[in-house]
Design a protein around this motif. Structure first.
Motif, short mmCIF file in Angstrom:
data_model
loop_
_atom_site.label_atom_id
_atom_site.label_comp_id
_atom_site.label_asym_id
_atom_site.label_seq_id
_atom_site.Cartn_x
_atom_site.Cartn_y
_atom_site.Cartn_z
N ILE A 60 73.00 17.25 6.54
CA ILE A 60 71.73 17.63 7.15
C ILE A 60 70.61 16.78 6.54
O ILE A 60 70.38 16.82 5.33
CB ILE A 60 71.42 19.11 6.89
CG1 ILE A 60 72.58 19.99 7.37
CG2 ILE A 60 70.12 19.51 7.59
CD1 ILE A 60 72.49 21.43 6.89
N PRO A 61 69.89 16.01 7.37
CA PRO A 61 68.76 15.24 6.83
C PRO A 61 67.54 16.13 6.66
O PRO A 61 67.23 16.95 7.52
CB PRO A 61 68.53 14.18 7.91
CG PRO A 61 68.98 14.83 9.19
CD PRO A 61 70.10 15.77 8.81
N ALA A 62 66.85 15.98 5.55
CA ALA A 62 65.64 16.76 5.29
C ALA A 62 64.77 16.00 4.30
O ALA A 62 65.27 15.35 3.38
CB ALA A 62 66.00 18.14 4.74
N ALA A 63 63.46 16.10 4.50
CA ALA A 63 62.51 15.37 3.66
C ALA A 63 61.72 16.33 2.78
O ALA A 63 61.37 17.44 3.20
CB ALA A 63 61.56 14.57 4.53
N GLY A 64 61.45 15.88 1.55
CA GLY A 64 60.61 16.65 0.65
C GLY A 64 61.31 17.82 0.00
O GLY A 64 60.67 18.79 -0.41
N THR A 65 62.63 17.76 -0.14
CA THR A 65 63.37 18.87 -0.73
C THR A 65 63.31 18.81 -2.26
O THR A 65 63.00 17.77 -2.86
CB THR A 65 64.85 18.84 -0.32
OG1 THR A 65 65.47 17.66 -0.86
CG2 THR A 65 64.99 18.82 1.20
N ALA A 66 63.65 19.93 -2.87
CA ALA A 66 63.71 19.98 -4.33
C ALA A 66 64.75 19.00 -4.87
O ALA A 66 64.55 18.38 -5.92
CB ALA A 66 64.03 21.41 -4.79
N GLY A 105 62.98 20.47 5.24
CA GLY A 105 63.04 20.59 3.78
C GLY A 105 63.02 22.02 3.30
O GLY A 105 63.79 22.40 2.39
N THR A 106 62.17 22.85 3.90
CA THR A 106 62.10 24.24 3.46
C THR A 106 63.37 25.01 3.81
O THR A 106 63.77 25.91 3.07
CB THR A 106 60.87 24.94 4.09
OG1 THR A 106 60.96 24.88 5.52
CG2 THR A 106 59.57 24.28 3.64
N VAL A 107 64.02 24.64 4.93
CA VAL A 107 65.26 25.31 5.30
C VAL A 107 66.38 24.96 4.30
O VAL A 107 67.13 25.84 3.86
CB VAL A 107 65.69 24.94 6.74
CG1 VAL A 107 67.06 25.53 7.06
CG2 VAL A 107 64.67 25.45 7.74
N ILE A 108 66.48 23.69 3.92
CA ILE A 108 67.49 23.29 2.93
C ILE A 108 67.23 24.02 1.61
O ILE A 108 68.16 24.58 0.98
CB ILE A 108 67.48 21.77 2.72
CG1 ILE A 108 68.04 21.06 3.95
CG2 ILE A 108 68.29 21.39 1.48
CD1 ILE A 108 69.50 21.30 4.22
#
Length: 456
Positions: A60-66, A105-108
């Motif tokens: 899953i691509p996501a930006a701004g994750t921890a 990002g918030t979902v991940i």
């Protein structure tokens, strides 16, 4: 056959939130709706939750994750959205792209911290079109592991998932959904009423008539997706006046081991591998991506090609369960020389040798592909592949709360869509597919649909 009728006078069962489909979208929606205090029921056509998600690498691509921040990767929703639109040639609805990129990002982070999904970043190779390393996956890099983790999270929350129930009739009147009818394994049916319905059921890749009508260029490709993708959501949309978009868009895959039917990770290409045809000659710019590869490979003699890489690249590819399975089944051939590899694959030895000798170093080839300075070196590896249709990308159009839009304007207030049922962010055709966008749509729209409420 999907059908739409007025509701019956009574139902066998009634529930607040009904979700059709226990793939990534449906299970994320169930977790979200439960968290929001809804009474939730998920129905699934298969004997166990799986869907197209289980056939994928589960990335899953996501930006701004921890996880990105911990790895020192600077990324943002704006950069991610720009990458999506660049790959899709600007064909997407910008508001939908921004919605996906902003929420991913918030979902991940939520799945990682709240529900314990053991995500990590793919940090040893790049995916085409992504300017940052933002692919998140579970340890085995398999969609089956992702589904199992989401199902376990639902079980811990006490969410009911009933399998072997295929929805075939939508009860709809006065602009609202009232419920569905689902077939049981014994041939009978159950009528389930609901206050809100989330369609997380499928695309339509398994409906070859719809594929031929909307995407004739891939109609002859191997169907590698889930056979349950028969298009009920799209067929219902036609009957109830819901908007659809990009029905000609699909994720293809031009690196499916043949005849084994196993996805071979595109890392075999991005790290310096190439594809050749039966004549041992390269035929296109492989850097464009694996979805574009589907048509390029199918256009070759016999609809097949051969992916050539080396032991260094194979070491990177082994983080994927699919690749290890391909090795165990003998799909991957290994040899010390180009000529020996050619003989193992049934290719002209001299032709393959010449092809590999002409790969440039730190320069572009005649197709426009830019190569680095690390040549392929013995031992060499190769695998026979074909092009396939993995899943469709078009579907029902939704708003920022994942509510389905009407053709005449406004929304159907208690109908939501995500995953394969909803229009994703991959442009109008096959050329815009950015790695992971299918699961991006699933997890983000699942989350939004689960949290949204009927305003009427």
């Amino acid at each position: 056959m999907a059908e739409v009728t007025a509701p019956p006078t009574d139902f066998d069962l009634e529930v607040e939130t009904l979700i059709i489909g226990a793939g990534a979208c449906g299970l994320v929606a169930a977790l979200s709706a439960h968290e929001a205090g809804q009474e939730v029921l998920v129905i699934e056509a298969d004997a166990v939750p799986a869907g197209s998600t289980a056939l994928s690498a589960g990335l899953i691509p996501a930006a701004g994750t921890a996880l990105q921040r911990a790895a020192g990767i600077e990324d943002s929703a704006e950069i991610f959205a720009a990458d999506i639109q660049a790959k899709a040639h600007g064909e997407n609805d910008q508001s939908l792209v921004d919605l996906m990129a902003r929420n991913a990002g918030t979902v991940i982070d939520w799945l990682h911290t709240r529900h314990g999904l053991d995500f990590s970043l793919v940090d040893d190779f790049d995916y085409p079109g992504h300017s940052r390393r933002r692919m998140h996956g579970l340890p085995t890099r398999s969609g089956a592991e992702l589904i199992d983790a989401l199902r376990s999270a639902c079980e811990r929350e006490g969410i009911d998932i009933i399998c072997e129930r295929r929805a075939h009739r939508l009860y709809f009147s006065e602009g609202r959904v009232h419920g569905i009818a689902a077939r049981r394994p014994d041939g009978g049916e159950e009528r389930i009423g609901c206050a809100r319905l989330i369609l997380a059921c499928n695309g339509f890749g398994g409906n070859r008539a719809l594929v031929a009508a909307h995407m004739p260029g891939i109609a002859e490709g191997l169907w590698f997706g889930h056979d349950g993708n028969r298009g009920e959501a799209v067929l219902w949309a036609e009957e109830i006046g819901a908007q659809t978009d990009h029905l000609g868009a699909y994720q293809g895959h031009g690196n499916v081991a043949h005849p084994h039917g196993i996805l071979i990770t595109w890392a075999t290409i991005t790290e310096g591998g190439v594809q050749v045809n039966r004549e041992g000659a390269r035929f296109w710019n492989e850097a464009q991506g694996y979805s574009e590869a589907a048509r390029a490979v199918l256009a070759q003699p016999g609809g097949e090609a051969f992916t050539i890489f080396d032991a260094r690249i194979a070491g990177i590819a082994r983080q994927f369960e699919d690749f290890k399975r391909a090795e165990s089944q003998g799909a991957i051939k290994t040899a010390e020389t180009p000529e020996a590899l050619a003989r193992a694959l049934g290719l002209p030895p001299e032709a393959l040798r010449r092809t590999l000798e002409t790969i440039p170093r730190r320069d572009a080839d005649r197709f426009g592909r830019q190569f680095g300075n690390t040549p392929l070196s013995p031992p060499l590896c190769g695998v026979r592949v074909t092009g396939a249709l993995f899943h469709t990308q078009g579907g029902l159009r939704v708003d920022e709360h994942a509510r389905v839009l009407r053709q005449t304007g406004g929304v159907i207030p208690n109908l939501f869509a995500g995953g394969g049922a909803a229009c994703g962010v991959s442009g109008a055709g096959d050329s815009g597919y950015l790695s992971g966008n299918g699961l991006l749509s699933a997890v983000v729209l699942g989350r939004l649909a689960g949290l949204a409420f009927d305003p009427a």
